[in-house]
Design a protein around this motif. Structure first.
Motif, PDB file in Angstrom:
ATOM      1  N   GLU A   1       4.116  -3.689   0.453  1.00  0.00           N
ATOM      2  CA  GLU A   1       4.326  -3.286   1.635  1.00  0.00           C
ATOM      3  C   GLU A   1       3.606  -1.905   1.737  1.00  0.00           C
ATOM      4  O   GLU A   1       2.731  -1.649   2.763  1.00  0.00           O
ATOM      5  CB  GLU A   1       5.725  -2.737   2.173  1.00  0.00           C
ATOM      6  N   GLU A   2       3.457  -0.911   0.733  1.00  0.00           N
ATOM      7  CA  GLU A   2       2.821   0.258   0.672  1.00  0.00           C
ATOM      8  C   GLU A   2       1.334   0.176   0.654  1.00  0.00           C
ATOM      9  O   GLU A   2       0.646   0.590   1.620  1.00  0.00           O
ATOM     10  CB  GLU A   2       3.305   1.085  -0.468  1.00  0.00           C
ATOM     11  N   GLU A   3       0.927  -1.015   0.043  1.00  0.00           N
ATOM     12  CA  GLU A   3      -0.644  -1.376  -0.015  1.00  0.00           C
ATOM     13  C   GLU A   3      -0.694  -2.004   1.355  1.00  0.00           C
ATOM     14  O   GLU A   3      -2.212  -1.659   1.811  1.00  0.00           O
ATOM     15  CB  GLU A   3      -0.953  -2.252  -1.155  1.00  0.00           C
ATOM     16  N   ARG A   4      -0.036  -2.889   2.043  1.00  0.00           N
ATOM     17  CA  ARG A   4      -0.406  -3.379   3.280  1.00  0.00           C
ATOM     18  C   ARG A   4      -0.477  -2.184   4.271  1.00  0.00           C
ATOM     19  O   ARG A   4      -1.346  -2.345   5.360  1.00  0.00           O
ATOM     20  CB  ARG A   4       0.615  -4.455   3.646  1.00  0.00           C
ATOM     21  N   ARG A   5       0.344  -1.345   4.315  1.00  0.00           N
ATOM     22  CA  ARG A   5       0.106  -0.128   5.129  1.00  0.00           C
ATOM     23  C   ARG A   5      -1.101   0.425   5.026  1.00  0.00           C
ATOM     24  O   ARG A   5      -1.685   0.970   6.046  1.00  0.00           O
ATOM     25  CB  ARG A   5       1.468   0.773   5.200  1.00  0.00           C
ATOM     26  N   PHE A   6      -1.448   0.614   3.622  1.00  0.00           N
ATOM     27  CA  PHE A   6      -2.814   1.424   3.610  1.00  0.00           C
ATOM     28  C   PHE A   6      -4.126   0.577   4.271  1.00  0.00           C
ATOM     29  O   PHE A   6      -4.910   1.087   4.950  1.00  0.00           O
ATOM     30  CB  PHE A   6      -3.166   1.423   2.097  1.00  0.00           C
TER      31      PHE A   6
END
Length: 338
Positions: A263-268
């Motif tokens: 999820e953190e990478e997708r937000r990035f």
């Protein structure tokens, strides 16, 4: 900063464009002598702007495919020359249009034409080159060649529009992305290869084989370009490493990274691509994510897959210098990431 990607033996340093250059050398010399003559106009800006891109050092792989294909079929006339120039003119027109749509600053290591002469002039000169493309095709009297290239022009335009719709869309699927590059890039490679069979008056089965060769070569070529934007070297690319990233282009390495990420990478990815909120250090962060999920390697592996299909398409033809040169050109295109 780039990603180092090991290559398989098939695509190693021995792959070269030299055999293809040798096969088409005499024909390319004639083309290089006349290509700007075909871009002549009493409007001074047209040949000046066209020459800026035509003389900027591109390999002219697409017209070389047309020339080598014609030689492979034993064609001995001269009509393959204007066909090859028509292919290069259509490609040049799309590059001029692309740079305006993408707001690109560099093309083949030089300042983009739009920065020198403006967007309006660049688009209109692209239109002029496209019109010259069809004039040359009509002059050959080859209706099948005209049909193939007119269809290709429409498909490329559709691909450009699909890409525009998908621009900054981080949810783009791999299937959708492959559809875009099949239209935007591979269609002209397919046409270039077909023209060699058409001018030699080969049967439909052989034209279909050349279509398959060119189409799959084009897909492999584009996928390698996608990988090179993150794994290449600036002096070889003719543009800065990470340009696709900075322009918010969602290419296959990013498509795969988004799908595989947390999820953190997708937000990035949403921030830097969809919202275009890019900050210092974001490219390095993107490279770390791409490396973690092996998306550069997997993009190259897909390129190898399509390259294998392209090579197999030529298997129905007997061995010859032109055929073998076309096959090695596939390996050369993939080995560009070394």
């Amino acid at each position: 900063m780039g990603v180092v990607v090991p290559l398989g033996e098939r695509d190693g340093a021995r792959a070269s464009i030299e055999p293809l250059l040798k096969v088409v050398a005499a024909d390319m010399e004639k083309i290089n002598e006349t290509i700007l003559w075909h871009a002549r106009s009493h409007v001074d800006l047209i040949p000046k702007l066209a020459a800026h891109l035509i003389n900027s050092g591109g390999k002219r792989l697409r017209p070389m495919v047309t020339l080598a294909a014609a030689r492979m079929f034993g064609y001995e006339g001269e009509t393959h020359l204007p066909l090859a120039i028509a292919v290069e003119f259509m490609h040049t027109a799309t590059l001029l249009h692309d740079d305006v749509v993408d707001e690109s600053d560099m093309r083949r290591g030089r300042k983009a034409a739009r920065l020198i002469w403006g967007n309006q002039a660049t688009v209109l000169v692209g239109d002029y080159l496209l019109s010259q493309t069809f004039k040359m095709l009509v002059d050959t009297g080859l209706m099948d060649a005209l049909k193939v290239m007119s269809h290709t022009a429409a498909v490329i335009a559709e691909g450009e529009i699909m890409q525009l719709e998908a621009q900054n869309d981080i949810t783009t699927t791999e299937d959708r992305y492959m559809e875009i590059i099949s239209a935007k890039t591979a269609a002209l490679f397919a046409a270039a290869a077909q023209l060699g069979a058409i001018v030699a008056e080969r049967p439909q089965e052989e034209r279909a084989a050349m279509d398959s060769f060119g189409r799959n070569l084009g897909i492999a070529f584009q996928l390698v370009d996608d990988a090179l934007d993150y794994a290449g070297e600036q002096d070889k690319l003719g543009k800065a490493v990470g340009d696709d990233f900075r322009e918010g282009k969602v290419t296959l390495p990013v498509v795969l990274a988004y799908r595989r990420g947390n999820e953190e990478e997708r937000r990035f990815w949403k921030r830097v691509m969809a919202d275009r909120d890019q900050r210092e250090g974001d490219l390095e962060r993107a490279l770390e994510i791409l490396a973690r999920h092996h998306t550069i390697e997997d993009t190259i592996e897909r390129a190898r897959h399509y390259g294998a299909i392209a090579r197999d398409a030529l298997a129905i033809f007997p061995p010859s210098d032109p055929r073998d040169a076309l096959i090695e050109a596939v390996d050369f295109c993939i080995s560009r990431v070394s």
